[in-house]
Design an enzyme around this catalytic site. Structure first.
Site, PDB file in Angstrom:
ATOM      1  N   ASN A 134      -9.805   0.055  -0.181  1.00  0.00           N
ATOM      2  CA  ASN A 134      -8.522   0.340  -0.516  1.00  0.00           C
ATOM      3  C   ASN A 134      -7.842  -0.694  -1.545  1.00  0.00           C
ATOM      4  O   ASN A 134      -7.818  -1.604  -1.560  1.00  0.00           O
ATOM      5  CB  ASN A 134      -7.687  -0.411   1.144  1.00  0.00           C
ATOM      6  CG  ASN A 134      -6.781  -0.164   1.174  1.00  0.00           C
ATOM      7  OD1 ASN A 134      -5.872  -0.206  -0.394  1.00  0.00           O
ATOM      8  ND2 ASN A 134      -5.933  -1.408   2.519  1.00  0.00           N
TER       9      ASN A 134
ATOM     10  N   HIS B 173      -3.116   7.925   1.722  1.00  0.00           N
ATOM     11  CA  HIS B 173      -3.708   6.247   1.228  1.00  0.00           C
ATOM     12  C   HIS B 173      -4.735   6.333   1.814  1.00  0.00           C
ATOM     13  O   HIS B 173      -4.651   5.860   3.614  1.00  0.00           O
ATOM     14  CB  HIS B 173      -2.201   5.090   2.345  1.00  0.00           C
ATOM     15  CG  HIS B 173      -3.329   3.158   1.500  1.00  0.00           C
ATOM     16  ND1 HIS B 173      -3.705   3.300   0.205  1.00  0.00           N
ATOM     17  CD2 HIS B 173      -2.991   2.712   2.797  1.00  0.00           C
ATOM     18  CE1 HIS B 173      -4.140   2.070   0.333  1.00  0.00           C
ATOM     19  NE2 HIS B 173      -3.703   1.484   2.220  1.00  0.00           N
TER      20      HIS B 173
ATOM     21  N   CYS C  83       0.839  -0.857   0.511  1.00  0.00           N
ATOM     22  CA  CYS C  83      -0.094  -0.341   0.429  1.00  0.00           C
ATOM     23  C   CYS C  83       1.087   1.281   0.098  1.00  0.00           C
ATOM     24  O   CYS C  83       0.095   2.054  -0.132  1.00  0.00           O
ATOM     25  CB  CYS C  83      -1.133   0.224   1.470  1.00  0.00           C
ATOM     26  SG  CYS C  83      -1.792  -1.085   1.242  1.00  0.00           S
TER      27      CYS C  83
HETATM   28  N1  ACO Z   1     -18.393  -7.688   9.068  1.00  0.00           N
HETATM   29  C1  ACO Z   1     -18.875  -7.893  10.497  1.00  0.00           C
HETATM   30  N2  ACO Z   1     -18.337  -8.883  11.459  1.00  0.00           N
HETATM   31  C2  ACO Z   1     -16.741  -8.738  11.527  1.00  0.00           C
HETATM   32  C3  ACO Z   1     -16.523  -8.671  10.010  1.00  0.00           C
HETATM   33  C4  ACO Z   1     -16.771  -8.075   9.191  1.00  0.00           C
HETATM   34  N3  ACO Z   1     -16.905  -7.785   7.368  1.00  0.00           N
HETATM   35  N4  ACO Z   1     -14.685  -8.660  10.135  1.00  0.00           N
HETATM   36  C5  ACO Z   1     -14.638  -8.868  11.290  1.00  0.00           C
HETATM   37  N5  ACO Z   1     -15.738  -9.159  11.958  1.00  0.00           N
HETATM   38  C6  ACO Z   1     -15.687  -9.193  13.332  1.00  0.00           C
HETATM   39  C7  ACO Z   1     -14.137 -10.215  14.260  1.00  0.00           C
HETATM   40  O1  ACO Z   1     -14.604 -11.537  13.720  1.00  0.00           O
HETATM   41  C8  ACO Z   1     -14.642  -9.272  15.364  1.00  0.00           C
HETATM   42  O2  ACO Z   1     -15.486 -10.504  16.075  1.00  0.00           O
HETATM   43  P1  ACO Z   1     -15.472 -10.822  17.628  1.00  0.00           P
HETATM   44  O3  ACO Z   1     -15.417 -10.259  18.566  1.00  0.00           O
HETATM   45  O4  ACO Z   1     -16.958 -12.248  17.706  1.00  0.00           O
HETATM   46  O5  ACO Z   1     -14.089 -11.841  17.655  1.00  0.00           O
HETATM   47  C9  ACO Z   1     -15.390  -7.734  15.586  1.00  0.00           C
HETATM   48  O6  ACO Z   1     -15.766  -7.826  14.257  1.00  0.00           O
HETATM   49  C10 ACO Z   1     -14.213  -7.312  15.500  1.00  0.00           C
HETATM   50  O7  ACO Z   1     -13.385  -7.743  14.925  1.00  0.00           O
HETATM   51  P2  ACO Z   1     -12.113  -6.366  14.870  1.00  0.00           P
HETATM   52  O8  ACO Z   1     -11.042  -6.806  14.378  1.00  0.00           O
HETATM   53  O9  ACO Z   1     -11.320  -6.527  16.883  1.00  0.00           O
HETATM   54  O10 ACO Z   1     -12.618  -5.096  14.780  1.00  0.00           O
HETATM   55  P3  ACO Z   1     -11.894  -4.083  14.678  1.00  0.00           P
HETATM   56  O11 ACO Z   1     -12.571  -3.018  14.786  1.00  0.00           O
HETATM   57  O12 ACO Z   1     -10.488  -3.953  14.744  1.00  0.00           O
HETATM   58  O13 ACO Z   1     -12.177  -3.755  12.876  1.00  0.00           O
HETATM   59  C11 ACO Z   1     -10.754  -3.797  10.987  1.00  0.00           C
HETATM   60  C12 ACO Z   1     -11.833  -4.552  11.920  1.00  0.00           C
HETATM   61  C13 ACO Z   1     -12.127  -2.660  10.098  1.00  0.00           C
HETATM   62  C14 ACO Z   1     -10.254  -4.718   9.802  1.00  0.00           C
HETATM   63  C15 ACO Z   1      -9.727  -2.532  11.658  1.00  0.00           C
HETATM   64  O14 ACO Z   1      -9.347  -3.474  12.253  1.00  0.00           O
HETATM   65  C16 ACO Z   1      -9.504  -1.863  10.237  1.00  0.00           C
HETATM   66  O15 ACO Z   1      -8.943  -1.267   9.652  1.00  0.00           O
HETATM   67  N6  ACO Z   1      -7.676  -2.279  10.207  1.00  0.00           N
HETATM   68  C17 ACO Z   1      -6.769  -1.748   9.421  1.00  0.00           C
HETATM   69  C18 ACO Z   1      -6.695  -2.412   8.442  1.00  0.00           C
HETATM   70  C19 ACO Z   1      -6.143  -2.116   7.089  1.00  0.00           C
HETATM   71  O16 ACO Z   1      -6.500  -1.058   6.579  1.00  0.00           O
HETATM   72  N7  ACO Z   1      -5.876  -2.913   6.167  1.00  0.00           N
HETATM   73  C20 ACO Z   1      -5.944  -2.555   5.449  1.00  0.00           C
HETATM   74  C21 ACO Z   1      -3.549  -2.942   4.438  1.00  0.00           C
HETATM   75  S1  ACO Z   1      -2.637  -2.395   5.546  1.00  0.00           S
HETATM   76  C22 ACO Z   1      -3.251  -0.352   5.108  1.00  0.00           C
HETATM   77  O17 ACO Z   1      -3.459  -0.516   4.217  1.00  0.00           O
HETATM   78  C23 ACO Z   1      -2.704  -0.033   6.302  1.00  0.00           C
END
Ligand code: ACO
Length: 322
Positions: free
Chosen positions: A279, A249, A113
């Site tokens: 993304n 980004h 990214c």
């Molecule tokens: N729909 C519904 N529930 C979901 C989903 C979904 N699509 N995905 C995960 N969950 C659930 C999980 O299973 C978890 O459930 P549980 O508590 O029963 O185990 C719950 O939601 C919370 O999960 P978390 O991972 O703690 O949620 P968080 O608030 O961290 O959000 C997310 C997740 C959106 C992925 C966040 O962590 C994030 O944006 N991280 C950055 C990731 C990113 O941007 N990656 C891109 C590549 S790197 C970059 O470009 C920077």
């Protein structure tokens, strides 16, 4: 002193739209969850015949047209992509051939990214040191091809597209600074665990797609992006108020908002496409930049901060006067 100045921008999005409602039919998720946690409402998906190269070619053509240049006016091509068409040759070489360009250096950069930030920084260094006069810098991704469509934690986040800029040597600024970073200790947090060198025969389906520790990625991303903002301002002797536009980004609206807050910038001064594009990895910054240049938000001589973070981990910034 020689600077590199942006003289053209272009982008391409595949026509097929995948909404959150469409994803509700594939995995156990909801529009509300996706919008609240990421800000994403829809993303684009490359058609069966579309590739990172074909989309990059379209973005490049549009950038060349906007700069009123022919392909043969360019003497360097750098393509940032995580999803190349082939193991080799480089997507940059395939694209060079399709644009009818000959005999200029053409290579790919792999920084996930942060790829576009890396590629633009490299082009800037070529131009400043006289190694090129005019560079075509492209970020292009078919990221949906490396997604596990049964993993709701990753498949809702990404999309496909391409963006391009042309930078050329100029006596006036131009790119003011670039800063690049990497820390391989975070490699496992975000990766596709299989690869060419490990052997095709050993690739199992579960390892052929994106693996991500979402909340850890989130924390590292917010921290390092805060650091690059300080680093860019300090290197240029600038205050936060000197920045006209943030072009980040587009990973997640919450990560973007945290960086904007750090800069003291209202969200109206932040270019966001994450709601419509998701993304798109290396393509996200040039896609957002092109949109804001074309709709007249970003004007000549305004100061633009681009920043990105991605797998590796890699991260960095480019500060430029448009
Ligand atoms: N729909 C519904 N529930 C979901 C989903 C979904 N699509 N995905 C995960 N969950 C659930 C999980 O299973 C978890 O459930 P549980 O508590 O029963 O185990 C719950 O939601 C919370 O999960 P978390 O991972 O703690 O949620 P968080 O608030 O961290 O959000 C997310 C997740 C959106 C992925 C966040 O962590 C994030 O944006 N991280 C950055 C990731 C990113 O941007 N990656 C891109 C590549 S790197 C970059 O470009 C920077």
């Amino acid at each position: 002193m020689t600077y590199s100045r942006v003289v053209g921008t272009g982008s391409y999005l595949p026509p097929q739209i995948l909404t959150n409602a469409d994803l509700e039919k594939k995995v156990d998720t909801s529009d509300q969850w996706i919008v609240e946690r990421t800000g994403i409402r829809e993303r684009r998906v490359a058609g069966p015949e579309e590739t990172s190269c074909s989309m990059g070619v379209e973005a490049a053509r549009r950038a060349l047209t906007s700069a009123n240049l022919a392909p043969t006016d360019v003497d360097l091509i750098i393509v940032a992509t995580t999803t190349p068409d082939l193991v080799f040759p480089a997507t940059a070489c395939l694209l060079q051939e399709r644009l009818g360009m000959r005999n200029c250096p053409a290579f790919d950069v792999q920084a996930v990214c942060s790829g576009f930030i890396y590629a633009l920084a490299i082009a800037d260094k070529f131009i400043r040191t006289g190694g090129a006069r005019r560079a075509l810098v492209i970020g292009t991704e078919t990221f949906t091809r490396i997604l596990d469509w049964t993993d709701r934690g990753t498949c809702v986040l990404f999309g496909d597209g391409a963006g391009a800029v042309i930078v050329e040597a100029s006596e006036s600024p131009g790119i003011l600074s670039s800063h690049l970073h990497a820390d391989g200790r975070y490699a496992d947090l975000l990766c596709v665990p299989s690869g060419v060198s490990k052997g095709y025969d050993k690739v199992i389906a579960s390892q052929a797609y994106v693996h991500m520790a979402g909340s850890e990625v989130f924390k590292v991303a917010v921290r390092v992006l805060g650091e690059v903002v300080d680093e860019a301002l300090e290197a240029n002797g600038m205050q936060r108020s000197d920045i006209d536009w943030l072009v980040p980004h587009q990973a997640n609206i919450r990560i973007i908002s945290a960086t904007a807050k750090k800069l003291g910038l209202p969200m109206e001064r932040v270019v966001t496409t994450v709601d419509r594009h998701g993304n798109t990895s290396a393509a996200s910054i040039p896609l957002a930049f092109d949109e804001a240049v074309r709709d007249g938000r970003i004007k000549r001589n305004q100061v633009v901060l681009m920043e990105g973070v991605g797998g590796g981990f890699t991260w960095g910034s480019v500060l430029l006067k448009y």
